[in-house]
Scaffold this active site. Structure first.
Site, short mmCIF file in Angstrom:
data_model
loop_
_atom_site.label_atom_id
_atom_site.label_comp_id
_atom_site.label_asym_id
_atom_site.label_seq_id
_atom_site.Cartn_x
_atom_site.Cartn_y
_atom_site.Cartn_z
N GLY A 140 47.31 41.76 43.36
CA GLY A 140 46.89 40.49 43.95
C GLY A 140 45.72 39.91 43.19
N ARG A 141 45.43 38.66 43.47
CA ARG A 141 44.31 37.97 42.83
C ARG A 141 43.42 37.36 43.90
NH1 ARG A 141 45.61 37.30 37.38
NH2 ARG A 141 47.84 37.44 36.89
N GLY A 142 42.15 37.28 43.60
CA GLY A 142 41.19 36.64 44.50
C GLY A 142 40.15 35.90 43.70
N SER A 143 39.21 35.28 44.42
CA SER A 143 38.20 34.50 43.74
C SER A 143 37.26 35.35 42.90
CB SER A 143 37.39 33.71 44.76
OG SER A 143 36.82 34.59 45.70
N ASP A 159 31.78 38.63 54.14
CA ASP A 159 32.99 37.85 53.87
C ASP A 159 34.17 38.41 54.66
OD1 ASP A 159 34.35 35.72 52.74
OD2 ASP A 159 34.91 36.82 50.94
#
Length: 417
Positions: free
Chosen positions: A16-19, A130
């Protein structure tokens, strides 16, 4: 394509990808691991790397069944990575995308799991900063819990703090996801443990309702709602559970429960929630004319139109795809007090029972306009009828008058002497 991460780990496949970076399925000396490789611009920031190393002890010391443990921190050239336990499952956002909302028993069980993980972190002096569905993983291989829920684990501890360096924020920026930011963060105060409780209560509300209490529209408008608006009741939610949500969404941090207290209170609710179906509520209308005037936030990237229809976290990065790249963590300017004070005060984005119009919505306003037009037309008819009646009455009086009766007001001629 496989790549080496430091001398001990190999990354094989992107999960997966995130900020903050990319999560890889990797292999280490003790077997499969998850490797969060932070962005290259973060790895080239010497100050951030220094803080990364300083946080090593705190992050490695978090050992709890509801926390994804960090096994190692790697600083190697341009690689800055957290090596974590591999959780065989999915994240809570994926579950919400599929089911929209959860039955109260499952929602409360998952929230209690996360609260217990937060309690351990807070006891160790670590604030997550977060908490959101993207950072909650569900263990699909473990036993099922209340309501058929999977064990929930909180991940990405320390990432927000690592990114939020003084050089990067200059005390005038907000680091986080708009829908889940506590009011004190919006007002520029330092984040304490209570910000995690506020964010977790927002997640619980979202699990129950299918949307966040203050989200939707421009991120500036979302920030203002956190500070100025009260949370709207959810139709059908048990009163005791609702009181917990309200208390943990209090504007004053000191009014919120501690993580351990919240976990215990939620566990107490579970027997009364057994078998209860998901709430049958409609989310607030999405017409743009229902939104209050947005607070301008220079430097923030506006949400894509297609993404605005999704009522969870507002994607702020161009090209973010809800099914694969939920990049919602961003940096925004802290709004000025006059900006936060603007707009209507009260209860925003009021949910309602399925099929009922929301007060102030476009549908409700259209109905109100139609009703006013009907009343206005009726008033005109009544006024006309009253005028005709008056005319008839006046005409009748004139007809009854004697024809020999003098009507002139001129003085009579004097008589002859």
């Amino acid at each position: 394509m496989a790549r080496k991460i430091g001398s001990r780990y190999t990354a094989h496949q992107i999960l997966g990808r995130g900020s903050a970076g990319t999560v890889w399925l990797g292999e280490g000396p003790e077997g499969p691991v998850a490797i969060k490789l932070l962005r290259e611009d973060l790895a080239s920031d010497e100050e951030l790397v220094g803080r990364f190393v300083q946080e090593r002890t705190a992050l490695l010391g978090l050992d709890h069944p509801n926390v994804v443990s960090v096994r190692d921190l790697v600083v190697d050239g341009n690689d800055l990575a957290l090596v974590m336990d591999l959780v065989r499952g999915t994240d809570l956002r994926t579950r919400l995308d599929r089911d929209r909302r959860l039955a109260p028993e499952a929602a409360v069980a998952i929230t209690a799991d996360v609260a217990e993980g937060l309690a351990a972190a807070h006891a160790a002096g670590v604030v997550h900063r977060d908490v959101k569905p993207e950072n909650v993983l569900l263990d699909m291989q473990g036993p099922l819990g209340p309501g058929g829920s999977h064990r929930a684990l909180l991940t990405d501890f320390g990432v927000a703090k690592l990114i939020d360096t003084p050089k990067r924020t200059r005390a005038t920026k907000i680091i986080g996801t708009p829908d889940y930011l506590a009011p004190e963060i919006v007002e520029g105060l330092p984040p304490r443990a209570a910000v995690d409780i506020y964010a977790l209560a927002t997640v619980l509300y979202e699990l129950l309702a299918g949307f966040t209490p203050f989200g939707g529209g421009h991120p500036g408008a979302v920030l203002r709602r956190h500070v100025t608006e009260s949370v709207a009741p959810l139709p059908g939610i048990p009163d005791e559970l609702w009181q917990l949500v309200v208390q943990c969404l209090a504007k004053a941090p000191a009014s919120r429960l501690r993580a351990s207290e919240l976990a215990a209170r939620l566990r107490e609710q579970l027997p009364t929630l057994a078998g209860m179906p998901p709430l049958d509520v409609d989310e607030p209308d999405t017409e743009t004319d229902d939104e209050p005037e947005a607070v301008p936030v220079p430097g923030a990237v506006a949400a894509e139109p297609a993404a605005r229809a999704r009522r969870g976290a507002v994607p702020l990065v161009p090209g973010a795809k809800p099914d694969s790249n939920r990049d919602t963590h961003t940096s925004m300017r802290v709004p000025a007090p006059d900006e936060l004070a603007g707009g209507a005060h009260g209860t925003a984005r009021v949910p309602r029972a399925a099929g009922a119009p929301r007060p102030g919505s476009a549908r409700n306003r259209a109905t109100t306009r139609r009703r006013r037009l009907v009343l206005a037309a009726a008033a005109v008819v009544l006024a006309a009828a009253a005028g005709v009646g008056t005319w008839l009455a006046t005409s009748g009086d004139d007809a009854d008058a004697s024809p020999s009766r003098p009507t002139s007001s001129a003085p009579a001629a004097p008589s002859a002497p």
